[in-house]
Design an enzyme around this catalytic site. Structure first.
Site, PDB file in Angstrom:
ATOM      1  N   GLU A  80       0.815  -1.207   0.000  1.00 45.11           N
ATOM      2  CA  GLU A  80       0.000   0.000   0.000  1.00 45.11           C
ATOM      3  C   GLU A  80       0.852   1.262   0.000  1.00 45.11           C
ATOM      4  O   GLU A  80       1.818   1.377   0.734  1.00 45.11           O
ATOM      5  CB  GLU A  80      -0.933   0.008   1.221  1.00 45.11           C
ATOM      6  CG  GLU A  80      -1.908  -1.161   1.281  1.00 45.11           C
ATOM      7  CD  GLU A  80      -2.901  -1.190   0.119  1.00 45.11           C
ATOM      8  OE1 GLU A  80      -3.054  -0.144  -0.570  1.00 45.11           O
ATOM      9  OE2 GLU A  80      -3.511  -2.238  -0.111  1.00 45.11           O
ATOM     10  N   ARG A  90     -18.210  -1.185   5.327  1.00 52.64           N
ATOM     11  CA  ARG A  90     -19.281  -1.863   4.591  1.00 52.64           C
ATOM     12  C   ARG A  90     -20.004  -2.865   5.469  1.00 52.64           C
ATOM     13  O   ARG A  90     -21.216  -3.092   5.322  1.00 52.64           O
ATOM     14  CB  ARG A  90     -18.701  -2.570   3.353  1.00 52.64           C
ATOM     15  CG  ARG A  90     -19.719  -3.289   2.479  1.00 52.64           C
ATOM     16  CD  ARG A  90     -19.047  -3.931   1.282  1.00 52.64           C
ATOM     17  NE  ARG A  90     -18.036  -4.899   1.667  1.00 52.64           N
ATOM     18  CZ  ARG A  90     -18.292  -6.171   2.017  1.00 52.64           C
ATOM     19  NH1 ARG A  90     -19.552  -6.618   2.036  1.00 52.64           N
ATOM     20  NH2 ARG A  90     -17.307  -7.003   2.317  1.00 52.64           N
ATOM     21  N   CYS A 143      -8.314  -2.277   7.906  1.00 51.64           N
ATOM     22  CA  CYS A 143      -6.944  -2.251   7.381  1.00 51.64           C
ATOM     23  C   CYS A 143      -6.465  -0.818   7.179  1.00 51.64           C
ATOM     24  O   CYS A 143      -5.390  -0.433   7.644  1.00 51.64           O
ATOM     25  CB  CYS A 143      -6.856  -3.034   6.072  1.00 51.64           C
ATOM     26  SG  CYS A 143      -6.972  -4.831   6.276  1.00 51.64           S
ATOM     27  N   HIS A 167      -1.328  -5.743   1.804  1.00 52.33           N
ATOM     28  CA  HIS A 167      -2.474  -6.646   1.736  1.00 52.33           C
ATOM     29  C   HIS A 167      -2.073  -7.975   1.086  1.00 52.33           C
ATOM     30  O   HIS A 167      -1.250  -7.992   0.160  1.00 52.33           O
ATOM     31  CB  HIS A 167      -3.604  -6.029   0.914  1.00 52.33           C
ATOM     32  CG  HIS A 167      -4.576  -5.245   1.730  1.00 52.33           C
ATOM     33  ND1 HIS A 167      -4.734  -3.878   1.604  1.00 52.33           N
ATOM     34  CD2 HIS A 167      -5.450  -5.644   2.702  1.00 52.33           C
ATOM     35  CE1 HIS A 167      -5.667  -3.469   2.451  1.00 52.33           C
ATOM     36  NE2 HIS A 167      -6.118  -4.520   3.127  1.00 52.33           N
TER      37      HIS A 167
END
Length: 215
Positions: A80, A90, A143, A167
């Protein structure tokens, strides 16, 4: 003694395992390049995860902090680039919390860049035959929350010279429940982490090569 802190997450959602933890725990209490590796599991919970992470940094005083998390559906190790100051869940976390459009840190900057040599890491992984890429979004779930929170707290821990987030894909056992979904063996992920640790320890300036996307 030089130390590196690795973190992975507890399982979340409908999953019973989390490959980020399964991979990092394999390296716990081992040595690499004369550096002691410490692995810590973070709960998949907003705020609580950051409290556990900061406690580990305070206790172990690492030189490098590398946090990992699961990104089911991704096909490679995704290093990342940037964390953003937003929580937009979500699904509820493991504590039942589902923050929507809230900041990770009140009055914090919009974002932070990783201080890992992200392009050197990707190149080294590819050279080892391990699929890897630079990612430009860590999502808006726990995350990203941990990635942003980590970078935000580092002003209090000047001994940390490099930190960031990576990830990982599903493990094969997980992907079996989602036909056609990419996966990666835990052993490959663990080897990838070894490579990333080695490169981070040896690198003081990142490679100047393209890691961008066109969409």
């Amino acid at each position: 003694m030089r130390k590196i802190l690795l973190t992975g997450f507890a399982p979340f959602g409908a999953e019973t395992t989390n490959p980020s933890w399964d991979a990092v725990v394999m390296l716990d209490d081992s040595m690499l390049e004369g550096t002691h590796i410490i692995s810590v599991q973070l709960p998949c919970e907003f705020d609580v995860s950051l409290a556990v992470l900061e406690k580990a940094i305070e206790q172990h005083r690492p030189e490098i902090v590398l946090c990992l998390g699961q990104a089911g559906g991704r096909a490679d190790m995704t290093v990342e680039r940037v964390a953003i100051n937003i929580n937009d869940a979500r699904i509820p976390d493991n504590g039942g919390r589902q923050p929507i459009d809230t900041p990770v840190a009140e009055q914090g900057p919009v974002g932070y860049f990783s201080t890992l040599p992200i392009k050197a890491l990707v190149q080294a992984l590819r050279d080892k035959g391990i699929p890897a890429s630079v990612s430009h979004t860590a999502g808006t779930y726990v995350c990203n929350h941990v990635f942003y929170g980590l970078m935000h707290m580092l002003s209090r821990y000047p001994q940390v010279r490099a930190a960031g987030f990576v990830h990982v894909p599903y493990s094969p056992d997980q992907a079996a429940a989602y036909p056609g979904t990419a996966s990666m063996a835990i052993s490959t992920m663990t080897e990838a982490i070894r490579v990333m640790i080695t490169i981070t320890l040896r690198t003081t300036q990142d490679l100047r090569i393209s890691g961008g996307i066109t969409h």
